[in-house]
Structures are given as structure tokens and as C-alpha cells.
Design a protein around this motif. Structure first.
Motif, PDB file in Angstrom:
ATOM      1  N   GLU A  18       0.799  -1.224   0.000  1.00  0.00           N
ATOM      2  CA  GLU A  18       0.000   0.000   0.000  1.00  0.00           C
ATOM      3  C   GLU A  18       0.833   1.277   0.000  1.00  0.00           C
ATOM      4  N   ASP A  19       1.862   1.252   0.854  1.00  0.00           N
ATOM      5  CA  ASP A  19       2.688   2.451   1.011  1.00  0.00           C
ATOM      6  C   ASP A  19       3.848   2.486   0.023  1.00  0.00           C
ATOM      7  N   ALA A  20       4.016   1.355  -0.643  1.00  0.00           N
ATOM      8  CA  ALA A  20       5.279   1.155  -1.362  1.00  0.00           C
ATOM      9  C   ALA A  20       5.475   2.123  -2.517  1.00  0.00           C
ATOM     10  N   HIS A  21       4.430   2.784  -2.965  1.00  0.00           N
ATOM     11  CA  HIS A  21       4.614   3.627  -4.137  1.00  0.00           C
ATOM     12  C   HIS A  21       5.274   4.967  -3.840  1.00  0.00           C
ATOM     13  N   ASP A  22       5.464   5.246  -2.539  1.00  0.00           N
ATOM     14  CA  ASP A  22       6.158   6.480  -2.186  1.00  0.00           C
ATOM     15  C   ASP A  22       7.648   6.191  -2.110  1.00  0.00           C
ATOM     16  N   TYR A  23       8.304   6.213  -3.265  1.00  0.00           N
ATOM     17  CA  TYR A  23       9.698   5.766  -3.332  1.00  0.00           C
ATOM     18  C   TYR A  23      10.722   6.861  -3.056  1.00  0.00           C
ATOM     19  N   ARG A  24      10.265   8.099  -2.959  1.00  0.00           N
ATOM     20  CA  ARG A  24      11.163   9.221  -2.669  1.00  0.00           C
ATOM     21  C   ARG A  24      12.459   9.164  -3.489  1.00  0.00           C
ATOM     22  N   TYR A  25      12.292   9.138  -4.804  1.00  0.00           N
ATOM     23  CA  TYR A  25      13.446   9.107  -5.713  1.00  0.00           C
ATOM     24  C   TYR A  25      14.300  10.350  -5.535  1.00  0.00           C
ATOM     25  N   PHE A  26      15.602  10.167  -5.584  1.00  0.00           N
ATOM     26  CA  PHE A  26      16.488  11.332  -5.730  1.00  0.00           C
ATOM     27  C   PHE A  26      17.775  10.865  -6.408  1.00  0.00           C
ATOM     28  N   PRO A  27      18.504  11.773  -7.067  1.00  0.00           N
ATOM     29  CA  PRO A  27      19.719  11.370  -7.786  1.00  0.00           C
ATOM     30  C   PRO A  27      20.723  10.738  -6.833  1.00  0.00           C
ATOM     31  N   ASP A  28      21.301   9.594  -7.250  1.00  0.00           N
ATOM     32  CA  ASP A  28      22.248   8.901  -6.369  1.00  0.00           C
ATOM     33  C   ASP A  28      23.543   9.695  -6.289  1.00  0.00           C
ATOM     34  N   PRO A  29      23.872  10.203  -5.079  1.00  0.00           N
ATOM     35  CA  PRO A  29      25.082  11.030  -4.966  1.00  0.00           C
ATOM     36  C   PRO A  29      26.375  10.232  -5.145  1.00  0.00           C
ATOM     37  N   ASP A  30      26.288   8.890  -5.145  1.00  0.00           N
ATOM     38  CA  ASP A  30      27.490   8.071  -5.350  1.00  0.00           C
ATOM     39  C   ASP A  30      27.867   7.951  -6.817  1.00  0.00           C
ATOM     40  N   LEU A  31      26.961   8.373  -7.701  1.00  0.00           N
ATOM     41  CA  LEU A  31      27.216   8.151  -9.126  1.00  0.00           C
ATOM     42  C   LEU A  31      27.083   9.439  -9.923  1.00  0.00           C
ATOM     43  N   LEU A  32      28.008   9.638 -10.855  1.00  0.00           N
ATOM     44  CA  LEU A  32      27.906  10.781 -11.762  1.00  0.00           C
ATOM     45  C   LEU A  32      26.899  10.441 -12.857  1.00  0.00           C
ATOM     46  N   PRO A  33      26.432  11.458 -13.580  1.00  0.00           N
ATOM     47  CA  PRO A  33      25.552  11.151 -14.718  1.00  0.00           C
ATOM     48  C   PRO A  33      26.270  10.236 -15.706  1.00  0.00           C
ATOM     49  N   LEU A  34      25.500   9.375 -16.362  1.00  0.00           N
ATOM     50  CA  LEU A  34      26.062   8.455 -17.349  1.00  0.00           C
ATOM     51  C   LEU A  34      26.068   9.160 -18.704  1.00  0.00           C
ATOM     52  N   GLU A  35      27.264   9.392 -19.236  1.00  0.00           N
ATOM     53  CA  GLU A  35      27.349  10.143 -20.490  1.00  0.00           C
ATOM     54  C   GLU A  35      28.207   9.412 -21.512  1.00  0.00           C
ATOM     55  N   PHE A  36      27.796   9.478 -22.768  1.00  0.00           N
ATOM     56  CA  PHE A  36      28.615   8.962 -23.873  1.00  0.00           C
ATOM     57  C   PHE A  36      28.299   9.777 -25.111  1.00  0.00           C
ATOM     58  N   ASP A  37      29.189   9.663 -26.122  1.00  0.00           N
ATOM     59  CA  ASP A  37      28.979  10.481 -27.321  1.00  0.00           C
ATOM     60  C   ASP A  37      28.344   9.664 -28.445  1.00  0.00           C
ATOM     61  N   ASP A  38      28.042  10.335 -29.548  1.00  0.00           N
ATOM     62  CA  ASP A  38      27.387   9.673 -30.676  1.00  0.00           C
ATOM     63  C   ASP A  38      28.247   8.562 -31.274  1.00  0.00           C
ATOM     64  N   ALA A  39      29.578   8.757 -31.219  1.00  0.00           N
ATOM     65  CA  ALA A  39      30.475   7.754 -31.799  1.00  0.00           C
ATOM     66  C   ALA A  39      30.337   6.409 -31.071  1.00  0.00           C
ATOM     67  N   PHE A  40      30.155   6.501 -29.765  1.00  0.00           N
ATOM     68  CA  PHE A  40      29.971   5.297 -28.943  1.00  0.00           C
ATOM     69  C   PHE A  40      28.731   4.539 -29.405  1.00  0.00           C
ATOM     70  N   VAL A  41      27.648   5.276 -29.653  1.00  0.00           N
ATOM     71  CA  VAL A  41      26.394   4.669 -30.106  1.00  0.00           C
ATOM     72  C   VAL A  41      26.557   4.122 -31.524  1.00  0.00           C
ATOM     73  N   ALA A  42      27.226   4.903 -32.380  1.00  0.00           N
ATOM     74  CA  ALA A  42      27.396   4.501 -33.779  1.00  0.00           C
ATOM     75  C   ALA A  42      28.173   3.192 -33.883  1.00  0.00           C
TER      76      ALA A  42
END
Lengths: 95, 500
Positions: free
Chosen positions: B288-312
Motif C-alpha cells: 500500500e505504502d510502497a509507491h512512495d519511493y522518494r526518488y532522488f539522484p544517487d550522490p554516489d554516481l555521476l551522470p552516465l554520459e557517452f557520445d554519438d560515436a559510442f552509439v554509432a
């Protein structure tokens, strides 16, 4: 922004912290004092600024996909109050 | 979020109720375990069935001070999957903490992606059918997003009267959560969707799709409405772990909701569990209560970034996917869409077929692979990887038919021998005298004998030419099925004096 009794109790419940009614009254004013202090941040105009997740302008380090950890079940369960065959034993939780 | 209804209500998909027709709206959240050697944020193994807590690092056990470091292969796998789903790849995504308490989640939160997933909107084409006229319907199902997250550990509740056993081997293994748009309108479509998704993931090699071992499981969102009306309140059925159960769960849940609404009741938005033994869903009140997940950005991890060449680079090495393969089989090999669909359902079957078809007639190869090989595998409960008949052996049988060495009928016997005993088809034919008799003299002799022995039938056949088939059958029998059927037919007609 401020919190009321219901919110204090709900937050406590979500965090699995037992809070008595008397404590909840005290916490309500404490939390509201903190929130009031933080509120000052809203005086800054941040329109158009992406929320920052890190202060370091660096790329996230990535690992290669190799197995170089594990194989230490004894260590993993060493501090557990109760174990059997390297399983953690916890009070029964069942749907 | 505004939901765009991409589908036109169609009566054939409606569920009849006491107050008229209803339409069921389905959206799926599929959790697919990423194929990788080590976990998403630690160097512990992902292998299935290891001793309890042996594939666990201190990171997975959430010991204080441990920090997650992302596995680059899991990132690549997610991007490959996004490309396979013709989806938007986000060059920047963010990991968030999804907070909840459960004994198999030692961190007290799951590292997931909430606001900025690695993959955005895409699509899957599904094929539903055949209907009574034998037609298939192609339907496009939208993909809302795909994000990376950690799996939880595993609890066992049946080992002890008052305690649950927790094994963290699965804790921290990478999952892709693939969320569909609410574009699905029947249990058949839901089943076709998950079957197709599994096929794509297996082609890509990004998830083994093994539902028995839990490497693919689905949460099913179901709601009902009057056809074309407002979307109703939905219920989420958790952790459905087989395609058949998914169909049953949807059928049950749709009828349950219709019954409530027709009695003037309201649907509570809730999480439900499918019980395969009873064939019904029931409420999981603990959530019942489980949907209140209080999401926030994980301070242990930087944003995941890559460029178009990686995808290509990843796009360049993507394998041919089932839809493209099916199209090629139809276009280049002259197969029917139906046959091509069966052959591309699994990459291993398609590979097998292509080996058999190489340098041979595509249609003949398709018929043998589908009717004989897949039929026999199905009957014996084997998968294509366990086939006792190799593509070379089946190809050999096809060559013998083509060269006129054996008849189609003998070829079936030969297939069975190769299936049971193995061996080189050409040599078996030679050793066991299975060669087709094309020697006209020998066939003529057999025809003469049958005609001489059955004067009554000869009379009848002269009056009714289609009785000639009876003589053909007798001659085939007399020659142990080895006579060339065309030659027999011609001779029988000639001897009986029947005009072509």
C-alpha cells in the motif's frame, strides 16, 4: 514548505523509524525550522538551470566487465544475527 | 503524463459484459536481466545457481563505505537494446535511488533511473493471428522507455516456520526495465508482445530471455473501459514469470474489474499478485505504502554520459533482427510471411534454416525445417540447440530428393533414421537400398504384375480413370515405396490405356 503531524509520522514510517506521538510533536517543529532555513534557497532565481548532481566536472569512471569479486560468503554473512548455510535468516516476510 | 491512445477500438477485441462491451487496456513493464559477466556496479559474478551469497561483493551487501562503479558492458547492452527497439538513445542519463525496505534489498534503496533514462521512446511490431481466415495482423506497440537498474536478492519462505532465507547472489545484477505504452488491447497481443520482445533481446544477445530462471519477468498493468472511452483505473500485477500465466492473469483481471464496475463499484489502484495454482489475482496489501519511493539522484554516481560515436560503433555491429530477417526470407527466398515468421522466431532456428537453404531451394528447405525438423523437436520436447539432425544432414536429404535418388516419401523415412541413428544420408540410402527405382524396366514389371493380378480393378479403372491411383498405390507398395511415383503414374496410365 512545512510539515504537519501526519507527514512527520508518514516519513517516519517510510524510513522504518518508530516515533512516539510526543516525539512527533517535537520533530514537527524541528523539521519545520530546518525546512524554513532551506527555504531561503528559493530566493535564488534558477530558471533555466539544470539540477546539478555532482560538483565535479568529470566523466563517470566505468569498469570492464570482469568478475573479480565475490566468493566470500562467510565474510558476507559474518555480522548477520542469524544464518544457515550462508543464507541470511530474517523474520518471515511473506506476501 | 498524458496518455495518447494510439489504437482504434475494434469489436473483435472487446470483452462482452452484462452491460455491454468492454475494452481492456494493457501496458507491460518487462524486467530483463542484462547478459554480462559481472554485476551492474560490482565485480561479483552474475552466474545462476551458485552457492548462497557466493556471488556477492561488499558493494552488493551494502556494507558501509562501499561505492558503486558502473559496468561499461551493461551500458552497451542497454544501448544495443535501445537500438534494436528503434528507440531514442539518451547520451546523458542519471541514476536515482528508489527507496524502500525489504530484506532482499540490503541498501534500503534500489539504484535505478527515474527522470532521465538511458533509452527513450521506441517501438515493437507484433504479429497477432492467424484469425479464422488465416490472416495475421501487424500491430505497432510503443515503447515508453528503457532504463538500467539493480536487481534485488532472493528470499525463500518455505525453509523455516518463522524465518525467511535471504540469498544476495542476484542482488546488484543489471536489469533493463522496458516499459511499453498502454497500447496493448488483448491478452493475445500481450503474449505476442513479450514473445517478440524476448526474440529481439535474444537476437541482440542482451538478455537470455529465460523466464524459468527469472531472467525475464513482467509487471502487467491492466484496466478496462467502455470502448473508446476514458481510461479506467489500473491495477498492476507483479512478477508474472511465464507467457501463459500472463495471458491467464490478464483474462482474470479484466473480468474481475468488469464485474466490479458492472456492480456499480470502483477499482482501487493497487498492486496484485497472480496465483498460478488458483488462476486468479489477489491484492498485495503490504504494498500500500510502497509507491512512495522518494526518488532522488544517487550522490554516489555521476551522470552516465557517452557520445554519438559510442552509439554509432554499437549500431554498426548490431546483428540482423527478426523483422529484417523475415523480410529478407520473403523477398530473397520466396517464403510465405507465415513460414518466414516461424523461422525467424529464434535466431538459432533462422541460422539452421539458412545453413540448410544455402545453395538449395529455399521453399523446400523451409518446409523441411518447419514441418519435419521443428515438428520432431517439438514432439520430443527438444530445443533447436539439441537437434540430432545437423543442417548438413538435412541438406544432404534435400540433395538426394533433388537429384531424384530418393522419393519424397522415402525421404521422410530417411529423416527418421538420421534422427534416431545419425549418419551420412547418402551412405544410409546406399547401404540400405533405399534408392528410388527409376529403371523403367523394373517398374514396368511391377506394374504388369499388379495389372495381371487384378483384372476386376482394371475394368473399373478403364471406366473411371481416377481409379488409376489405386494401381499407383499398389505398385508403390510392391516396390517398397522406392519406385519413382511420376514414372509409376505414367506407366499405369499407359498400360491401362487411360489418356493423360
Amino acid at each position: 514548505m512545512s510539515v504537519d503531524q501526519t507527514t512527520v509520522k508518514r516519513v517516519a514510517k517510510l524510513a522504518r523509524i518508530a516515533v512516539s506521538d510526543e516525539d512527533a510533536v517535537r520533530m514537527e517543529s524541528e523539521l519545520n525550522a530546518i525546512l524554513g532555513f532551506v527555504e531561503q534557497l528559493s530566493e535564488v532565481d534558477v530558471s533555466g538551470v539544470e539540477p546539478m548532481t555532482s560538483v565535479m566536472p568529470m566523466e563517470m569512471k566505468k569498469r570492464h566487465d570482469v568478475v573479480n569479486d565475490g566468493g566470500k560468503a562467510d565474510d558476507i554473512v559474518a555480522n548477520a544475527p542469524e544464518t544457515t548455510d550462508n543464507y541470511f535468516l530474517v523474520p518471515k516476510v511473506v506476501e | 503524463m498524458t496518455i495518447v491512445d494510439t489504437r482504434t477500438p475494434e469489436a473483435k477485441r472487446f470483452i462482452p459484459g452484462a452491460t455491454g462491451d468492454w475494452e481492456v487496456i494493457i501496458g507491460l513493464e518487462v524486467h530483463a536481466q542484462v547478459t554480462s559477466n559481472s554485476k551492474l556496479f560490482s565485480g561479483a559474478s552474475t552466474s545462476f545457481g551458485s552457492a548462497p551469497n557466493s556471488n556477492v561483493s561488499l558493494v552488493d551487501a551494502a556494507m558501509p563505505g562501499m561505492l558503486p562503479v558502473i559496468n561499461e558492458e551493461c551500458v552497451k547492452q542497454a544501448v544495443r537494446t535501445g537500438l534494436g527497439l528503434k528507440a531514442q538513445i539518451n547520451n546523458r542519463s542519471v541514476f536515482d535511488r528508489k527507496n524502500y525496505f525489504y530484506p532482499d534489498l540490503p541498501q534500503g534503496y534500489q539504484i535505478s533511473q527515474f527522470k532521465d533514462p538511458i533509452v527513450g521512446e521506441g517501438k515493437i511490431m507484433i504479429s497477432v493471428g492467424p484469425d479464422r481466415q488465416g490472416n495475421f495482423e501487424d500491430i505497432e506497440i510503443g515503447i515508453e522507455r528503457l532504463h538500467l537498474e539493480q536487481d534485488a536478492g532472493k528470499s525463500m519462505h518455505d525453509q523455516h516456520p518463522t524465518m525467511s532465507y535471504v540469498d544476495l547472489n542476484r542482488s546488484g545484477v543489471a536489469l533493463m526495465e522496458i516499459v511499453s505504452k498502454p497500447d496493448i488491447r488483448s491478452s493475445d497481443e500481450a503474449k505476442a508482445y513479450i514473445t517478440k520482445l524476448r526474440s529481439i533481446l535474444r537476437y541482440l544477445g542482451t538478455c537470455d530471455g529465460n523466464m524459468d530462471e527469472g531472467s525475464m519477468r513482467a509487471d502487467v498493468n491492466v484496466s478496462v473501459r467502455k470502448p473508446g472511452g476514458e481510461f479506467g483505473t489500473r491495477c498492476e500485477i507483479k512478477n508474472v514469470n511465464s507467457i501463459r500465466f500472463m495471458g491467464q492473469a490478464i483474462e482474470y483481471e479484466a473480468r474481475r474489474q468488469i464485474a466490479i464496475l458492472e456492480d456499480g463499484g470502483e477499482i482501487d489502484q493497487e498492486t496484485r499478485l497472480f496465483d498460478p495454482n488458483k488462476g486468479e489475482t489477489r491484492s498485495m496489501r503490504s504494498k500500500e505504502d510502497a509507491h512512495d519511493y522518494r526518488y532522488f539522484p544517487d550522490p554516489d554516481l555521476l551522470p552516465l554520459e557517452f557520445d554519438d560515436a559510442f552509439v554509432a560503433e554499437l549500431a554498426k555491429n548490431l546483428p540482423e533482427l527478426p523483422d529484417e530477417k523475415r523480410e529478407r526470407f520473403v523477398r530473397d527466398m520466396g517464403l510465405t510471411v507465415y513460414d518466414a515468421s516461424i523461422l525467424v522466431s529464434e535466431a538459432a532456428i533462422a541460422d539452421y534454416f539458412e545453413k540448410v537453404a544455402a545453395g538449395r531451394d529455399g521453399k523446400a528447405a523451409a518446409n523441411w525445417v518447419i514441418n519435419d525438423l521443428l515438428g520432431a523437436l517439438n514432439k520430443s520436447g527438444k530445443g533447436i540447440e539439441d537437434t540430432p539432425v545437423s543442417p548438413d544432414q538435412l541438406g544432404g536429404i534435400l540433395d538426394l530428393i533433388k537429384e531424384g535418388v530418393i522419393s519424397g516419401k522415402i525421404a521422410k523415412d530417411l529423416f527418421e533414421i538420421v534422427w534416431n541413428e545419425g549418419g551420412d544420408p547418402a551412405k544410409i540410402v546406399e547401404d540400405r537400398g533405399m534408392k528410388q527405382v527409376t529403371d523403367t524396366g523394373a517398374i514396368e514389371k511391377a506394374v504388369d504384375e499388379v495389372i495381371a493380378a487384378n483384372p476386376d480393378q482394371v475394368e473399373k479403372a478403364r471406366a473411371k480413370p481416377n481409379l488409376a491411383g489405386w494401381f499407383v498405390g499398389q505398385v508403390m507398395k510392391a516396390t517398397g515405396g522406392k519406385a519413382n511415383p511420376q514414372a509409376v503414374q505414367a506407366l499405369v496410365k499407359q498400360k491401362l490405356g487411360i489418356e493423360e
